[in-house]
Write an enzyme that holds these catalytic residues in place. Sequence first.
Site, PDB file in Angstrom:
ATOM      1  N   TYR A 137       0.896  -1.126   0.056  1.00  0.00           N
ATOM      2  CA  TYR A 137      -0.126   0.083  -0.082  1.00  0.00           C
ATOM      3  C   TYR A 137       0.901   1.328  -0.050  1.00  0.00           C
ATOM      4  O   TYR A 137       0.426   2.263  -0.325  1.00  0.00           O
ATOM      5  CB  TYR A 137      -1.008  -0.073   1.210  1.00  0.00           C
ATOM      6  N   ARG A 159       1.232   1.860  -3.535  1.00  0.00           N
ATOM      7  CA  ARG A 159       0.234   2.175  -4.206  1.00  0.00           C
ATOM      8  C   ARG A 159      -0.073   3.674  -3.605  1.00  0.00           C
ATOM      9  O   ARG A 159      -0.469   4.493  -4.571  1.00  0.00           O
ATOM     10  CB  ARG A 159      -0.987   1.355  -4.023  1.00  0.00           C
ATOM     11  N   GLN A 202     -15.026   2.087  -6.900  1.00  0.00           N
ATOM     12  CA  GLN A 202     -14.545   1.093  -6.075  1.00  0.00           C
ATOM     13  C   GLN A 202     -13.140   1.474  -5.981  1.00  0.00           C
ATOM     14  O   GLN A 202     -12.369   0.675  -5.104  1.00  0.00           O
ATOM     15  CB  GLN A 202     -14.561  -0.211  -7.031  1.00  0.00           C
ATOM     16  N   VAL A 241      -9.550   3.560  -4.771  1.00  0.00           N
ATOM     17  CA  VAL A 241      -9.001   4.081  -3.539  1.00  0.00           C
ATOM     18  C   VAL A 241      -7.949   5.215  -3.805  1.00  0.00           C
ATOM     19  O   VAL A 241      -7.704   5.999  -2.981  1.00  0.00           O
ATOM     20  CB  VAL A 241      -8.511   3.106  -2.736  1.00  0.00           C
ATOM     21  N   ASP A 242      -8.029   5.644  -5.218  1.00  0.00           N
ATOM     22  CA  ASP A 242      -7.134   7.114  -5.549  1.00  0.00           C
ATOM     23  C   ASP A 242      -8.108   8.091  -5.162  1.00  0.00           C
ATOM     24  O   ASP A 242      -9.401   7.854  -5.126  1.00  0.00           O
ATOM     25  CB  ASP A 242      -6.347   6.851  -7.041  1.00  0.00           C
ATOM     26  N   HIS A 257     -14.675   0.925  -1.125  1.00  0.00           N
ATOM     27  CA  HIS A 257     -13.473   0.244  -0.967  1.00  0.00           C
ATOM     28  C   HIS A 257     -12.468   1.064  -0.071  1.00  0.00           C
ATOM     29  O   HIS A 257     -11.275   0.598   0.000  1.00  0.00           O
ATOM     30  CB  HIS A 257     -12.910  -0.405  -2.027  1.00  0.00           C
ATOM     31  N   GLY A 315     -14.707   1.555 -16.614  1.00  0.00           N
ATOM     32  CA  GLY A 315     -13.291   0.837 -16.342  1.00  0.00           C
ATOM     33  C   GLY A 315     -13.288  -0.247 -14.805  1.00  0.00           C
ATOM     34  O   GLY A 315     -12.598  -0.070 -14.295  1.00  0.00           O
ATOM     35  N   THR A 316     -14.431  -0.954 -15.389  1.00  0.00           N
ATOM     36  CA  THR A 316     -14.564  -2.066 -14.140  1.00  0.00           C
ATOM     37  C   THR A 316     -14.991  -3.533 -14.734  1.00  0.00           C
ATOM     38  O   THR A 316     -15.630  -3.626 -15.748  1.00  0.00           O
ATOM     39  CB  THR A 316     -15.600  -1.826 -13.074  1.00  0.00           C
ATOM     40  N   SER A 317     -14.401  -4.545 -14.407  1.00  0.00           N
ATOM     41  CA  SER A 317     -14.481  -5.757 -14.896  1.00  0.00           C
ATOM     42  C   SER A 317     -15.652  -6.196 -14.187  1.00  0.00           C
ATOM     43  O   SER A 317     -16.345  -7.439 -14.733  1.00  0.00           O
ATOM     44  CB  SER A 317     -13.360  -6.674 -14.617  1.00  0.00           C
TER      45      SER A 317
HETATM   46  N1  APR Z   1     -10.411   3.031 -20.342  1.00  0.00           N
HETATM   47  C1  APR Z   1     -11.515   2.128 -19.869  1.00  0.00           C
HETATM   48  N2  APR Z   1     -11.636   0.896 -19.465  1.00  0.00           N
HETATM   49  C2  APR Z   1     -10.334   0.339 -18.994  1.00  0.00           C
HETATM   50  C3  APR Z   1      -8.969   0.811 -19.628  1.00  0.00           C
HETATM   51  C4  APR Z   1      -9.013   2.324 -19.815  1.00  0.00           C
HETATM   52  N3  APR Z   1      -8.175   2.969 -20.379  1.00  0.00           N
HETATM   53  N4  APR Z   1      -8.062   0.075 -19.086  1.00  0.00           N
HETATM   54  C5  APR Z   1      -8.656  -0.909 -18.447  1.00  0.00           C
HETATM   55  N5  APR Z   1      -9.970  -0.899 -18.485  1.00  0.00           N
HETATM   56  C6  APR Z   1     -11.013  -1.726 -17.840  1.00  0.00           C
HETATM   57  C7  APR Z   1     -10.766  -3.270 -18.267  1.00  0.00           C
HETATM   58  O1  APR Z   1     -11.415  -3.340 -19.466  1.00  0.00           O
HETATM   59  C8  APR Z   1     -11.387  -3.646 -17.005  1.00  0.00           C
HETATM   60  O2  APR Z   1     -12.882  -4.061 -17.660  1.00  0.00           O
HETATM   61  O3  APR Z   1     -11.030  -1.654 -16.553  1.00  0.00           O
HETATM   62  C9  APR Z   1     -11.310  -2.763 -15.961  1.00  0.00           C
HETATM   63  C10 APR Z   1     -10.440  -3.153 -14.815  1.00  0.00           C
HETATM   64  O4  APR Z   1     -11.013  -4.265 -14.235  1.00  0.00           O
HETATM   65  P1  APR Z   1     -10.212  -4.646 -12.772  1.00  0.00           P
HETATM   66  O5  APR Z   1      -8.592  -4.533 -13.272  1.00  0.00           O
HETATM   67  O6  APR Z   1     -10.855  -5.808 -12.417  1.00  0.00           O
HETATM   68  O7  APR Z   1     -10.547  -3.629 -11.920  1.00  0.00           O
HETATM   69  P2  APR Z   1     -11.789  -3.184 -10.965  1.00  0.00           P
HETATM   70  O8  APR Z   1     -13.016  -3.732 -11.815  1.00  0.00           O
HETATM   71  O9  APR Z   1     -11.980  -1.960 -10.621  1.00  0.00           O
HETATM   72  O10 APR Z   1     -11.602  -4.337  -9.719  1.00  0.00           O
HETATM   73  C11 APR Z   1     -12.548  -4.075  -8.623  1.00  0.00           C
HETATM   74  O11 APR Z   1     -11.201  -5.608  -7.383  1.00  0.00           O
HETATM   75  O12 APR Z   1      -9.285  -6.124  -6.335  1.00  0.00           O
HETATM   76  C12 APR Z   1     -10.373  -5.679  -6.223  1.00  0.00           C
HETATM   77  O13 APR Z   1     -10.792  -3.864  -4.717  1.00  0.00           O
HETATM   78  C13 APR Z   1     -10.184  -4.061  -5.883  1.00  0.00           C
HETATM   79  O14 APR Z   1     -11.600  -2.220  -6.511  1.00  0.00           O
HETATM   80  C14 APR Z   1     -11.126  -3.402  -6.935  1.00  0.00           C
HETATM   81  C15 APR Z   1     -12.164  -4.662  -7.430  1.00  0.00           C
END
Ligand code: APR
Length: 234
Positions: free
Chosen positions: A58, A61, A91, A93-94, A109, A175-177
């Site tokens: 951390y 980060r 989600q 933390v920045d 988070h 930007g989230t999976s």
């Molecule tokens: N523009 C748009 N989307 C993007 C970009 C970008 N430049 N770069 C990556 N992505 C997308 C990817 O396609 C993916 O869908 O961002 C997503 C990143 O997914 P993760 O790495 O799983 O991040 P996140 O969804 O925020 O993870 C959720 O998991 O580990 C825990 O607590 C942690 O908050 C986090 C949570």
Amino acid sequence: MMQRAKEKILVFTGAGVSAESGLKTFRDSGGLWESMRIEEVATPEAWERDPAKVLDFYNMRRKAAAQAKPNPAHLAIAQLETAFDVAIVTQNVDDLHERAGSSRVIRLHGNLSEAKSELDPSYRIPYPLEGLSLDDRCPRGGRLRPHIVWFGEAVENYELALEEVSTAGRMLVVGTSLSVYPAAGLVSYARPDAEKVLVAMDIDACPEGFEFFKGRAGEILPKLAQKWLSEKNR
Ligand code: APR
């Protein structure tokens, strides 16, 4: 003169919105979970087993987040506030949403800007830029830990997030999976009649009713914000 209430937009963000600021995501190639296992640094058990390793993770980060700058995606989201009532549920933390000028950020988070006592979570100090050490103690002698919600800990502000999601006329997911619950489950509470958009580089399964824009948030969001703002100002 009575002001018409501004339409509410709910923006739900993950690590991808900060990728173009140079911050690593978790599950993309080169992501944080590629070089480090969650069990080693992001669980209460990891903290008990090897607190120095957790602090190193951390501290790194924290430094990266402080050196990062808001990118056009953060700025576009902040700009939406000129014509909409915008609530961000993140989600992340920045603090890049706040530094971009967004005024309403609901964090699920935790955040990298605060440290807290392991004995008394209400005891908070700013997370030192030079990093936390195991000698850092609260007045009761407890070790100081990152104010991050680790796997296995309860997320924060979930009820508030749910309320905001379920009442918004538009939901923008960026930007989230959508792979971590309960956060990811929020998308299913979007109003059926709400406009629903998802922006990511890829997505395993686009949630029901969402229009998927594949690409970089830093490129797509300024165009989308411009479109929504010009429609509003017609
Ligand atoms: N523009 C748009 N989307 C993007 C970009 C970008 N430049 N770069 C990556 N992505 C997308 C990817 O396609 C993916 O869908 O961002 C997503 C990143 O997914 P993760 O790495 O799983 O991040 P996140 O969804 O925020 O993870 C959720 O998991 O580990 C825990 O607590 C942690 O908050 C986090 C949570």
